[in-house]
Scaffold this motif. Structure first.
Motif, PDB file in Angstrom:
ATOM      1  N   SER A  16       8.043   6.112   2.873  1.00 38.05           N
ATOM      2  CA  SER A  16       9.482   6.380   2.936  1.00 38.05           C
ATOM      3  C   SER A  16       9.731   7.738   3.574  1.00 38.05           C
ATOM      4  CB  SER A  16      10.046   6.369   1.511  1.00 38.05           C
ATOM      5  OG  SER A  16      11.399   6.730   1.506  1.00 38.05           O
ATOM      6  N   MET A  17      10.926   7.902   4.094  1.00 41.23           N
ATOM      7  CA  MET A  17      11.357   9.214   4.575  1.00 41.23           C
ATOM      8  C   MET A  17      11.956  10.039   3.442  1.00 41.23           C
ATOM      9  SD  MET A  17      10.275   9.296   7.571  1.00 41.23           S
ATOM     10  CE  MET A  17      11.002  10.769   8.260  1.00 41.23           C
ATOM     11  N   GLY A  71       6.081   7.345   7.225  1.00 43.40           N
ATOM     12  CA  GLY A  71       7.053   8.079   6.419  1.00 43.40           C
ATOM     13  C   GLY A  71       6.506   9.446   6.027  1.00 43.40           C
ATOM     14  N   LYS A  72       7.045   9.994   4.949  1.00 38.95           N
ATOM     15  CA  LYS A  72       6.670  11.336   4.508  1.00 38.95           C
ATOM     16  C   LYS A  72       5.584  11.368   3.436  1.00 38.95           C
ATOM     17  CE  LYS A  72      10.916  13.748   5.637  1.00 38.95           C
ATOM     18  NZ  LYS A  72      11.963  14.653   5.137  1.00 38.95           N
ATOM     19  N   ILE A  73       5.109  10.215   3.003  1.00 41.96           N
ATOM     20  CA  ILE A  73       4.070  10.189   1.977  1.00 41.96           C
ATOM     21  C   ILE A  73       2.767  10.736   2.569  1.00 41.96           C
ATOM     22  CG2 ILE A  73       2.724   8.732   0.403  1.00 41.96           C
ATOM     23  CD1 ILE A  73       5.740   8.853  -0.259  1.00 41.96           C
ATOM     24  N   ASP A  74       2.138  11.656   1.836  1.00 37.10           N
ATOM     25  CA  ASP A  74       0.857  12.241   2.248  1.00 37.10           C
ATOM     26  C   ASP A  74      -0.269  11.332   1.766  1.00 37.10           C
ATOM     27  OD1 ASP A  74      -1.363  13.780   2.834  1.00 37.10           O
ATOM     28  OD2 ASP A  74      -0.985  15.237   1.238  1.00 37.10           O
ATOM     29  N   PRO A  84      -7.326   9.586  -2.440  1.00 33.83           N
ATOM     30  CA  PRO A  84      -8.401   9.900  -3.389  1.00 33.83           C
ATOM     31  C   PRO A  84      -8.014   9.669  -4.854  1.00 33.83           C
ATOM     32  CG  PRO A  84      -8.190  11.649  -1.769  1.00 33.83           C
ATOM     33  CD  PRO A  84      -7.006  10.737  -1.597  1.00 33.83           C
ATOM     34  N   CYS A  85      -6.722   9.575  -5.133  1.00 34.14           N
ATOM     35  CA  CYS A  85      -6.247   9.349  -6.509  1.00 34.14           C
ATOM     36  C   CYS A  85      -6.207   7.871  -6.878  1.00 34.14           C
ATOM     37  CB  CYS A  85      -4.852   9.943  -6.683  1.00 34.14           C
ATOM     38  SG  CYS A  85      -4.779  11.716  -6.420  1.00 34.14           S
TER      39      CYS A  85
END
Length: 73
Positions: free
Chosen positions: A13-14, A26-29, A35-36
């Motif tokens: 998502s933005m 989108g903006k999710i890193d 890794p989580c």
């Protein structure tokens, strides 16, 4: 809880609305998120498809995460 989670509902998502973008756009890193996540869990990619009869954006999202996971190894 990482090892207890068996399924993920992934969406990018933005950050302003629930825009359901292909992963990586989108903006999710995802580099920080991946890794989580439990690597043995299943996932579904929630994406607003441009064509409801063609799942290319979902396939691209899976390929994106697969490449990212390989790069992090």
């Amino acid at each position: 809880l990482k090892d207890q989670i068996v399924h993920y509902h992934l969406v990018d998502s933005m950050g302003q609305t629930h825009d359901s973008l292909p992963l990586g756009t989108g903006k999710i890193d995802w580099r920080g998120v991946l890794p989580c996540l439990n690597p043995n869990a299943t996932s579904i990619y929630e994406i607003n498809l441009s064509n409801q009869e063609d799942c290319q954006e979902q396939l691209q999202s899976h390929a994106y995460l697969t490449r990212l996971a390989q790069a992090l190894d």
